[in-house]
Design a protein around this motif. Sequence first.
Motif, PDB file in Angstrom:
ATOM      1  N   ALA A 130      -3.737  -8.094  -1.923  1.00 36.10           N
ATOM      2  CA  ALA A 130      -4.337  -7.567  -3.157  1.00 36.10           C
ATOM      3  C   ALA A 130      -5.024  -6.230  -2.868  1.00 36.10           C
ATOM      4  O   ALA A 130      -4.908  -5.277  -3.653  1.00 36.10           O
ATOM      5  N   PHE A 131      -5.739  -6.154  -1.747  1.00 35.43           N
ATOM      6  CA  PHE A 131      -6.379  -4.909  -1.332  1.00 35.43           C
ATOM      7  C   PHE A 131      -5.323  -3.821  -1.115  1.00 35.43           C
ATOM      8  O   PHE A 131      -5.514  -2.665  -1.519  1.00 35.43           O
ATOM      9  N   TRP A 136      -2.530   0.973  -2.632  1.00 34.39           N
ATOM     10  CA  TRP A 136      -1.244   1.609  -2.926  1.00 34.39           C
ATOM     11  C   TRP A 136      -1.290   2.279  -4.296  1.00 34.39           C
ATOM     12  O   TRP A 136      -0.782   3.386  -4.475  1.00 34.39           O
ATOM     13  N   GLY A 137      -1.919   1.596  -5.257  1.00 33.37           N
ATOM     14  CA  GLY A 137      -1.947   2.131  -6.616  1.00 33.37           C
ATOM     15  C   GLY A 137      -2.986   3.204  -6.856  1.00 33.37           C
ATOM     16  O   GLY A 137      -2.804   4.053  -7.725  1.00 33.37           O
ATOM     17  N   LEU A 138      -4.067   3.174  -6.119  1.00 33.68           N
ATOM     18  CA  LEU A 138      -5.198   4.054  -6.429  1.00 33.68           C
ATOM     19  C   LEU A 138      -5.427   5.187  -5.437  1.00 33.68           C
ATOM     20  O   LEU A 138      -6.287   6.035  -5.678  1.00 33.68           O
ATOM     21  N   THR A 139      -4.726   5.205  -4.329  1.00 34.12           N
ATOM     22  CA  THR A 139      -4.943   6.250  -3.330  1.00 34.12           C
ATOM     23  C   THR A 139      -3.635   6.999  -3.056  1.00 34.12           C
ATOM     24  O   THR A 139      -2.550   6.512  -3.389  1.00 34.12           O
ATOM     25  N   PRO A 140      -3.722   8.143  -2.429  1.00 40.07           N
ATOM     26  CA  PRO A 140      -2.498   8.872  -2.070  1.00 40.07           C
ATOM     27  C   PRO A 140      -1.822   8.324  -0.800  1.00 40.07           C
ATOM     28  O   PRO A 140      -0.786   8.830  -0.391  1.00 40.07           O
ATOM     29  N   PHE A 141      -2.392   7.272  -0.197  1.00 37.02           N
ATOM     30  CA  PHE A 141      -1.852   6.717   1.049  1.00 37.02           C
ATOM     31  C   PHE A 141      -0.912   5.544   0.777  1.00 37.02           C
ATOM     32  O   PHE A 141      -1.053   4.472   1.356  1.00 37.02           O
ATOM     33  N   LYS A 142       0.048   5.754  -0.094  1.00 36.77           N
ATOM     34  CA  LYS A 142       0.950   4.668  -0.511  1.00 36.77           C
ATOM     35  C   LYS A 142       1.729   4.078   0.668  1.00 36.77           C
ATOM     36  O   LYS A 142       1.851   2.874   0.779  1.00 36.77           O
ATOM     37  N   THR A 143       2.242   4.926   1.547  1.00 35.90           N
ATOM     38  CA  THR A 143       3.051   4.417   2.661  1.00 35.90           C
ATOM     39  C   THR A 143       2.205   3.603   3.647  1.00 35.90           C
ATOM     40  O   THR A 143       2.690   2.623   4.196  1.00 35.90           O
ATOM     41  N   VAL A 144       0.953   3.997   3.835  1.00 37.89           N
ATOM     42  CA  VAL A 144       0.083   3.268   4.764  1.00 37.89           C
ATOM     43  C   VAL A 144      -0.188   1.867   4.234  1.00 37.89           C
ATOM     44  O   VAL A 144      -0.052   0.876   4.960  1.00 37.89           O
TER      45      VAL A 144
END
Length: 123
Positions: free
Chosen positions: A20-21, A26-34
């Motif tokens: 969930a975190f 993934w949805g709220l930060t630019p670090f989607k791949t991480v």
Amino acid sequence: MQDLQQVYASQKKLIFFLLAFCALGWGLTPFKTVFAGLALGSLFGLYNFWLLVRRLEKFDRSLSEGKKVASLGTGLRFASGIAAVAVAIAIPEQFHLTSSVIGLMIPYVYLLADRIIYHVKHH
């Protein structure tokens, strides 16, 4: 000592909170791949832990019945880890490799921390 199934149930709860975190990250930060890599590794890590629990219970039954003891399935867990890394390597624009490897280890780190806390509280 806690039953192996109780430890696994606790492990699942933690991984679902982590997922969930990761979804929020993934949805709220630019670090989607991480966050995607962390989720991928955590799912494969949980699968590996599930395999280990299943094999340990089978191992325990075999010992109590006096049967020959089979393997604990290390090869299958290694193959699962390799599959997680292969997915991260094959789709680098979706999954971060390092976070996938870190995700693979999260269930085991949690297990170690849980056991330390359990023994500190009960001894």
